[in-house]
Scaffold this active site. Structure first.
Site, mmCIF file in Angstrom:
data_model
loop_
_atom_site.group_PDB
_atom_site.id
_atom_site.type_symbol
_atom_site.label_atom_id
_atom_site.label_comp_id
_atom_site.label_asym_id
_atom_site.label_seq_id
_atom_site.Cartn_x
_atom_site.Cartn_y
_atom_site.Cartn_z
ATOM 1 N N ASP A 96 -12.390 48.393 16.849
ATOM 2 C CA ASP A 96 -12.643 47.270 17.754
ATOM 3 C C ASP A 96 -13.946 46.557 17.414
ATOM 4 O O ASP A 96 -14.866 47.150 16.853
ATOM 5 C CB ASP A 96 -12.708 47.773 19.202
ATOM 6 N N GLU A 97 -13.990 45.315 17.799
ATOM 7 C CA GLU A 97 -15.228 44.520 17.800
ATOM 8 C C GLU A 97 -16.066 44.707 16.533
ATOM 9 O O GLU A 97 -17.289 44.822 16.609
ATOM 10 C CB GLU A 97 -16.088 44.883 19.019
ATOM 11 N N ALA A 98 -15.407 44.708 15.369
ATOM 12 C CA ALA A 98 -16.145 44.841 14.105
ATOM 13 C C ALA A 98 -16.608 43.449 13.694
ATOM 14 O O ALA A 98 -16.210 42.916 12.652
ATOM 15 C CB ALA A 98 -15.258 45.492 13.050
#
Ligand code: TNX
Length: 518
Positions: A322-324
């Site tokens: 997530d949210e990279a």
């Protein structure tokens, strides 16, 4: 209690698929009660005996009899005494001999049938998990303080196989004792998957034998300075075993290629500069990344993921994903593909947050839907290509979000989530997916704002009970008024366990027990 006084609504959460109150006197648990189990159900039978015994007043030592053949009940000591029969039966026999209320025991894992009449309780399942679900039902049926169980028949099976809770130990650490209490609550609500978010920017919470520096350096950091800590290999194994005994599978999450500052802090070689990153104790996201061009990165993935796979008897490891926001799409693809390859070589199936859907990892994998702020197209496409989807829409299942504007703890990024918001939704309708690709539902408890067990249970309960019913009970059987009528009796058990749950104004709770005075 006369039959006419038997409650019409049994206080069961999640509501069973079929339940019928019988017009008979109740079964009463006494010191005379014998628990009769067959070999296959032996361990569950003993658990049942001690659980039911402990539930009743000062605690009863119920006698356990183990019989050899299928279909216990041939014991001698139990003749004429009230008995609780616990049986594992194969498909055919269970179909024939299980208690029914005009319904057959469905051939799905975790199904069970239960019949309570004066003098006899009969619990049947095809496997151990079903017996554990029956035990959870029985425990909710015991009426306090009279030790009575209303006469009834239950034939029950879960709507979805994946009924989970994700617990964030990384932002702030919650130790093994708290996690065990969470597991107890999960088992009582028939939740079977405990997803542990073990690594993030702020801390690394699982000892990795090949990389002791991860916890040596980043086990001691946390949001705003704490509480911090980590699970040793032994502690983690202990939790996995404790969960397994209660029918709960642990899914460890190693979040990558973003959310990795704790690793960059512990392992200087993961930074292009060769210098350790400073620790991070804030709550921003999206700034850290693994660097695919560094040779040390691949060695790190192999060491960590091989160790985690070896420490995890369950079939799944969660890769985060997530949210990279600091990784470009190509680097993201390279790193996640490699991580998935390592895990699959180690015999594990991959789970990841919805961002992982861009890679379409195919049958066996699962993506966890969490936000409507991203294009759901890749999730739908991944499902059409064979991946499963676990539903964790933040506006329903993120139990770290505030109940309302007055809630002291919690975040608000996806709005407020009152109990009814957690209850009134249909996982099959969140996205346009083939229904068979929806593997289940998972609640999430992030700990940016949660320091103590009191904080944790205040946010968890009663919303976890609502999500558990969403995950277990067929949609057409559920309604808010019914849930609101049943959950207060279940909450009395949380009081008896000393849990600091939230008395949501949406529900009419039983009066709080007066403080004990001597
Ligand atoms: C979103 S869920 C996150 C977490 C936060 C959470 C707080 C997800 C994949 N990312 O990093 O802790 O919101 O509610």
């Amino acid at each position: 209690m006369t039959p006419s006084e038997v409650p019409v609504t049994l206080p069961l959460v999640p509501l069973p698929e079929h339940v019928e109150v019988l017009d008979l006197p109740p079964f009463t648990l006494t010191a005379e009660t014998v628990v009769e189990v067959d070999r296959a159900g032996d361990e569950v039978g003993r658990r049942l005996a001690s659980r039911l015994g402990a539930l009743v007043g000062a605690g009863l030592a119920l006698e356990v009899e183990v019989s050899d053949g299928p279909g216990a009940g041939v014991g001698s000591a139990g003749e004429g005494r009230p008995r609780i029969r616990v049986r594992v039966e194969d498909q055919g026999r269970a179909g024939e001999t299980a208690p029914t209320c005009g319904a057959a025991l469905r051939p799905v894992p975790g199904a069970y049938a239960l019949r309570v009449v004066p003098g006899e309780v009969d619990l049947v399942a095809r496997e151990r998990t079903g017996l554990l679900h029956g035990l959870a039902t029985l425990a909710q049926l015991v009426q306090h303080p009279l030790s009575r169980i209303a006469a009834c028949q239950v034939v029950d099976a879960p709507r979805y196989p994946w009924r989970g809770l994700s617990l964030d130990l990384a932002r702030r650490f919650h130790g093994p004792a708290t996690v065990r209490t969470v597991i107890d609550v999960m088992a009582s609500l028939k939740l079977g998957v405990l997803h542990l978010h073990l690594t993030d920017d702020q801390g690394w919470r699982l000892e990795i034998p090949s990389r002791p520096e991860l916890t040596a350096r980043s086990g001691g950091t946390a949001v705003d300075g704490g509480p911090a800590g980590f699970l040793t290999v032994e502690e983690y194994a202990g939790l996995v075993a404790y969960a397994a005994e209660r029918g709960v599978v642990v899914v460890p999450e190693i979040d990558l290629p973003g959310h990795v500052n704790a690793a960059l802090h512990a392992c200087p070689e993961l930074n292009p500069s060769g210098q350790a990153a400073p620790p991070y104790t804030g709550i921003e996201v999206g700034f850290s990344r693994l660097d695919a061009t560094l040779p040390a990165t691949d060695a790190f993935l192999v060491d960590v993921l091989d160790d985690v796979a070896a420490m995890t008897p369950g079939p799944w490891v969660h890769l985060g994903g997530d949210e990279a926001l600091a990784s470009d799409p190509e680097e993201y693809r390279v790193l996640v593909t490699r991580a998935a390859e390592i895990l699959r070589a180690a015999g594990k199936e991959v789970v990841g947050w919805q961002e992982l859907a861009r890679l379409s990892l195919g049958p066996g994998s699962a993506v966890q839907y969490w936000t409507s702020e991203q294009d759901p197209g890749p999730v739908v496409a991944a499902a059409l290509a064979g991946a499963d989807v676990v539903m964790s829409p933040a506006s329903r299942t993120y139990l770290d979000l505030k109940y309302d504007a007055t809630t002291a703890l919690g975040l608000e990024w996806a709005g407020h989530v009152e109990v009814r918001d957690s209850y009134d939704w249909d996982p099959d309708l969140v996205l346009p997916l083939p229904a068979e690709r929806v593997r289940g539902v998972e609640a999430a408890l992030w700990s940016e704002t949660l320091r103590t067990p009191g904080d944790l249970f205040h946010m968890l309960l009663p919303r976890l009970a609502a999500v558990a019913e969403v995950a277990w009970t067929p949609q057409h059987r559920r309604d808010w008024a019914g849930f609101a009528a049943r959950v207060p009796t279940v909450a009395a058990a949380w009081d008896r366990a000393g849990l600091a749950w939230y008395r949501s104004p949406q529900i009419t709770w039983h009066p709080a027990a007066p403080p004990v005075t001597s």
